[in-house]
Design a protein around this motif. Structure first.
Motif, short mmCIF file in Angstrom:
data_model
loop_
_atom_site.label_atom_id
_atom_site.label_comp_id
_atom_site.label_asym_id
_atom_site.label_seq_id
_atom_site.Cartn_x
_atom_site.Cartn_y
_atom_site.Cartn_z
N ALA A 20 0.83 -1.21 0.00
CA ALA A 20 0.00 0.00 0.00
C ALA A 20 0.86 1.26 0.00
CB ALA A 20 -0.92 -0.01 1.22
N LEU A 21 2.18 1.08 -0.16
CA LEU A 21 3.10 2.22 -0.18
C LEU A 21 3.87 2.21 -1.51
CD1 LEU A 21 4.54 1.65 3.43
CD2 LEU A 21 2.76 3.29 2.77
N PRO A 22 3.19 2.40 -2.63
CA PRO A 22 3.85 2.29 -3.94
C PRO A 22 4.94 3.34 -4.17
CG PRO A 22 1.64 3.21 -4.17
CD PRO A 22 1.76 2.74 -2.76
N ALA A 23 4.76 4.55 -3.69
CA ALA A 23 5.78 5.58 -3.89
C ALA A 23 7.05 5.23 -3.15
CB ALA A 23 5.24 6.94 -3.43
N LEU A 24 6.90 4.71 -1.92
CA LEU A 24 8.06 4.31 -1.14
C LEU A 24 8.76 3.12 -1.78
CD1 LEU A 24 9.46 5.21 1.50
CD2 LEU A 24 8.25 3.36 2.64
N LEU A 25 7.96 2.21 -2.36
CA LEU A 25 8.54 1.06 -3.05
C LEU A 25 9.39 1.50 -4.23
CD1 LEU A 25 8.74 -2.00 -3.54
CD2 LEU A 25 6.62 -1.84 -4.87
N ALA A 26 8.89 2.45 -5.01
CA ALA A 26 9.65 2.96 -6.16
C ALA A 26 10.96 3.60 -5.70
CB ALA A 26 8.81 3.96 -6.94
N ALA A 27 10.91 4.33 -4.59
CA ALA A 27 12.13 4.96 -4.07
C ALA A 27 13.12 3.90 -3.59
CB ALA A 27 11.76 5.90 -2.93
N GLY A 63 -3.55 6.57 6.47
CA GLY A 63 -4.32 5.40 6.83
C GLY A 63 -4.17 4.34 5.75
N VAL A 64 -3.49 3.24 6.05
CA VAL A 64 -3.26 2.17 5.08
C VAL A 64 -3.52 0.83 5.75
CG1 VAL A 64 -1.51 3.50 3.81
CG2 VAL A 64 -0.80 1.99 5.69
N ARG A 65 -3.59 -0.19 4.92
CA ARG A 65 -3.64 -1.56 5.43
C ARG A 65 -2.40 -2.26 4.89
NH1 ARG A 65 -8.41 -2.96 7.67
NH2 ARG A 65 -7.96 -5.16 7.42
N GLU A 66 -1.40 -2.39 5.73
CA GLU A 66 -0.10 -2.94 5.33
C GLU A 66 0.39 -3.89 6.41
OE1 GLU A 66 2.88 -3.54 2.72
OE2 GLU A 66 1.57 -1.82 2.39
#
Length: 868
Positions: free
Chosen positions: A78-85, A133-136
């Motif tokens: 649920a953190l795609p931007a952080l994954l790309a970084a 607010g995420v579900r991770e």
């Protein structure tokens, strides 16, 4: 016809559909679905299946494939931007973060590390404007700084609400070919991030809601821990971990050395709660219920209700879930008077488990449990029918049939995942499985139950199994040490595993026909003898191995088919044992062992050289014994040995110890204990360090010939492989010298495979490099000396004071490999070294960025390949 077993064919198609979606691309899945539809149509046209069954099977493929593809599409962070970084920043990427959520797994406290899964509902990454607010789901690693923190962490449990502050990082991928992929493993549990925390002060814990699934499972965890503590009081320390694994499925406290011995003999299934354990549990409970005069219907109802409780208390692994599902379905069918054969129960359990969680398919426990159970259901009847039908020895013959079939069926999966098979495994399973299952395990379970109200009585009963356990351990130790009967197998391709299992199923069917024909002919011959026997003459007893005349043999067609099946199995075995028999390439693999060195060489003649074995450095101080983990990561046992075994390395023809520093030798003890070593080359010195002393002592104990090598020595390992030692110089001393600073005495080795040359430089610096160049120039005036290399192993992991300009100018390497750790604190490889290599026009491969690097020497030239 197929219509007789519709559920079985539906389940088979469901499993195939799920497997296709797991291993193929979207286009491949579509092609597989089309092929399944064509097969279903062919079955209908050939009148082997009804159109209803064909449609159901095609639907099963589509449903399973669709469910797996849907699960894969949802299994993302649920953190795609952080994954790309993180992907852009590389393996060192780490981001300060805070997360709040719930603990959703058992909390494991092991030495100075605490681990648990966390379902986060709110995450704040440093630099973001506000919490999101995420579900991770996170895998949380807490590093403890002081021993009292163990008590704090032990109070955490599943279902607790927690707030955690630490660093988010990506799980490591498999950087070596065939290595363990931690990222993929966690992804199958919907986890894509590690949250690394320093100390319990960074974790704020509070009680969560009482009636959530996590909270209820937390109470189960507490019950398991309480029962485990009771078991600790019943058994001595060297037996309690074993008994907890046997009775409760708690394997965390099992001694790693003991587990390895069981693993060598193929006995680890005893320690994994499965169908046998469930069967013993139900048999014992049913016996108790019959003693209190309970009716059959009520007994079945109580058993059905007790199975889920047992599954939860035993850890709910895939194998016990499968056994529990089959037990509940079987008990329900028996109560309704509609109990069919075990194949239907197995099929229903498979579909149910994959429908709940399609990622179960990739679990080794799931695969072994279903494959072995299916093999036993199909294979035991024909094998048992072929055995003598003795009345007195019936139980032993039944056990022999089960043991033989289980070994044959589990063999391909065992060598695929564990790469070893012990010839005494059959004997060990035949003797120990019934003894442990029907004597030790019931005694342990009964002792635990009695100890709850009456601990002294429980200890008295447990004492009866102490000697049984000692006898078990002694027998396992003796059998596992017979290394001459232990074989190592390279990991076979998946098509080979499938071919073995499919052909085994066909062979069981043919063997059943052969057995039926033989028994029918024996009965006919026996009847004929009885009818024609003269008066007063006793009829001849039936010979289970055949009569004279035509009654001895079944039909020639069936016999030829059986012989053909045996030939196919022999060919499959030969291929699996020697998959590279016709491979005439030489391979040099620079293994990623972090901040250390380990290089595996396979020569064109199939010989194996291992240069160094890596090592994990320890900075533990006196008084910090509490930080020791029950099963710490050891580079040799956890990484190098499994990799070598996966590649089919049955013996190491030459082990080169470049020098005795820890980052080069700590993994070698496990290598020498696991794989035979024919000879050792080393620099002829000793070191005061404990790991160096232990390694040399082990070599002496194992009677491995050791040679102190020096510059100028040459050795031809096979017709295409030549070795030349370039360093150290000959000391002209017969005694072994003490040398604590080992780097400048590293063994420097030049190797030639076909026309390609390799230089392995240990940890020398520029001064030693210049000395080697001078020595080689002197030799060049007297005899042929190597003057250029294709591949250079960069000295000392790319230290600033190594791999100098003169060194590169002399050897003119085409390529260079640096063995460095992704998280090393030394700055290796140093920018100056990289700059010098660039100026020399040398291509650089690094294990911290490229993972394991392979250099393949062929008669046509040199190939470079990174880890796939």
């Amino acid at each position: 016809m197929l219509n007789r077993r519709p559920l079985i064919w539906f389940a088979l198609c469901y499993v195939c559909g799920s497997a296709a979606a797991a291993g193929l691309s979207s286009r491949g899945v579509m092609l597989a679905a089309g092929a399944a539809a064509l097969l279903a149509l062919a079955a209908v046209l050939c009148r082997q299946a009804s159109w209803q069954l064909a449609a159901a099977c095609a639907l099963a493929v589509g449903l399973a494939a669709g469910e797996r593809m849907w699960a894969d599409a949802r299994n993302v962070t649920a953190l795609p931007a952080l994954l790309a970084a993180a992907e852009a920043d590389g393996p060192r990427a780490a981001y300060a973060a805070e997360a709040a959520g719930t603990i959703v797994s058992a909390v494991e406290v092991d030495g100075d590390r605490v681990m648990f899964h966390m379902a986060a509902e709110r995450v704040h990454v440093a630099g973001e404007a506000a919490p999101r607010g995420v579900r991770e789901r996170f895998m949380v690693h807490v590093r403890l700084a002081e021993q009292p923190e163990q008590t704090v962490a032990a109070a955490w449990q599943r279902g607790d609400a927690v707030s955690v502050a630490g660093e988010l990082t990506r799980p490591a991928t498999a950087t070596n070919s065939g290595g363990f992929d931690y990222r993929r493993y966690l992804s199958s549990q919907s986890i894509h991030w590690l949250l690394k925390v320093q100390g319990t002060a960074a974790v704020s814990q509070a009680a969560g809601p009482r009636w959530t699934a996590a909270a209820l499972l937390g109470r189960v965890d507490a019950a398991r821990a309480w029962l485990g503590a009771r078991m600790d009081r019943l058994y001595p320390s060297d037996q309690s971990g074993y008994m907890k694994g046997l009775v409760l499925g708690i394997r965390e406290d099992l001694d790693p050395g003991q587990f390895q011995q069981f693993s060598r003999l193929g006995l680890t299934h005893i320690l994994a709660i499965s169908g046998l354990h469930v069967a013993v549990f139900l048999y014992a409970l049913a016996g108790l219920l019959r003693l209190v005069r309970m009716t059959r219907e009520r007994i079945l109802l109580v058993l059905m209700l007790s199975v889920p409780l047992y599954v939860l208390l035993s850890g709910a692994s895939p194998s016990v879930i499968r056994a529990g599902l089959m037990a509940v379905l079987g008990l329900l069918a028996a109560r309704m008077g509609k109990l069919k054969d075990g194949l239907h129960l197995l099929a229903a359990a498979a579909v149910a488990m994959l429908a709940i969680n399609p990622f179960f398919l990739e679990n080794v426990s799931f695969q072994l449990s279903f494959i072995v159970t299916l093999g036993l259901i199909i294979g035991v009847p024909p094998v048992r029918a072929a055995m003598p039908q003795w009345r007195r020895g019936k139980a032993l013959l039944d056990l022999a049939a089960v043991t033989i079939v289980a070994q044959i069926v589990s063999f391909p999966v065992t060598i695929y995942y564990f790469n070893q098979f012990h010839a005494l495994s059959l004997l060990a399973n035949f003797v120990l499985v019934p003894f442990i299952s029907f004597v030790v395990m019931p005694l342990g379970g009964a002792a635990l139950i009695i100890a709850i109200p009456w601990e002294s009585g429980g200890k008295l009963l447990a004492y009866a199994s102490h000697h049984a356990n000692d006898w078990t351990f002694a027998l396992v130790d003796q059998l596992s040490q017979v290394d001459a009967l232990r074989t190592i197998w390279a990991t076979p391709p998946l098509w080979w595993v499938a071919a073995w299992l499919i052909w085994l199923g066909i062979s069981f069917y043919v063997f059943g026909l052969w057995t039926s024909e033989r028994n029918a002919q024996l009965r006919a011959a026996s009847d004929a003898l009885e009818e024609t026997a003269p008066l007063g003459t006793a009829p001849m007893a039936a010979n289970p191995f055949g009569h004279a005349g035509t009654a001895r043999h079944p039909s020639s067609r069936t016999g030829r088919t059986l012989l053909f099946a045996i030939v196919i199995f022999a060919l499959l075995l030969a291929y699996a044992y020697k998959p590279d028999l016709f491979n005439r390439n030489g391979t040099v693999s620079v293994i990623d062992v972090g901040q250390g060195d380990s290089i595996h060489v396979r020569t064109p003649g199939g010989k194996h050289i291992l240069i160094d074995g890596g090592g994990t450095l320890s900075f533990r101080k006196p008084g910090e014994e509490w930080k020791e983990r029950s099963d710490p990561f050891e580079i040799g046992r956890k990484l190098i040995v499994p990799l070598l075994m996966k590649r089919g390395v049955r013996e190491i023809d030459l082990l080169v110890i470049s020098h005795l520093d820890s980052d080069h030798i700590r993994g070698l003890q496990a290598v020498m204990e696991s794989i035979p070593v024919r000879r050792i080359w080393w620099n002829g010195t000793v070191k005061k360090a404990e790991d160096a002393r232990k390694l040399l002592a082990l070599a002496v104990e194992l009677k491995i010939p050791m040679y102190a090598v020096h510059a100028g020595q040459k050795y031809k390992l096979d017709p295409a492989t030549d070795l030349t030692v370039l360093w150290p110089l000959d000391s002209s001393s017969a005694s072994v010298s003490l040398l604590n600073e080992q780097n400048e005495s590293s063994v420097v080795l030049h190797m030639k495979i076909y026309g390609e040359t390799f230089l392995f430089a240990g940890d020398i610096d520029t001064a030693t490099e210049q000395a080697i160049i001078q020595n080689e120039q002197r030799r060049a005036n007297e005899e042929e000396s190597p003057a250029a290399v294709s591949v250079l192993k960069i000295a000392h992991h790319g230290s600033r004071f190594s791999t100098g300009g003169e060194w590169l100018a002399y050897w003119r390497p085409l390529a260079a490999a640096a063995s460095v750790g992704a998280m090393n604190s030394y700055g290796h490889p140093h920018p100056d070294v990289l700059s010098r290599l660039k100026e020399a026009g040398t291509g650089v491969w690094r294990t911290d960025k490229d993972g394991e690097v392979h250099f393949i020497a062929t008669e046509e030239g040199l190939l470079f390949r990174r880890n796939d």
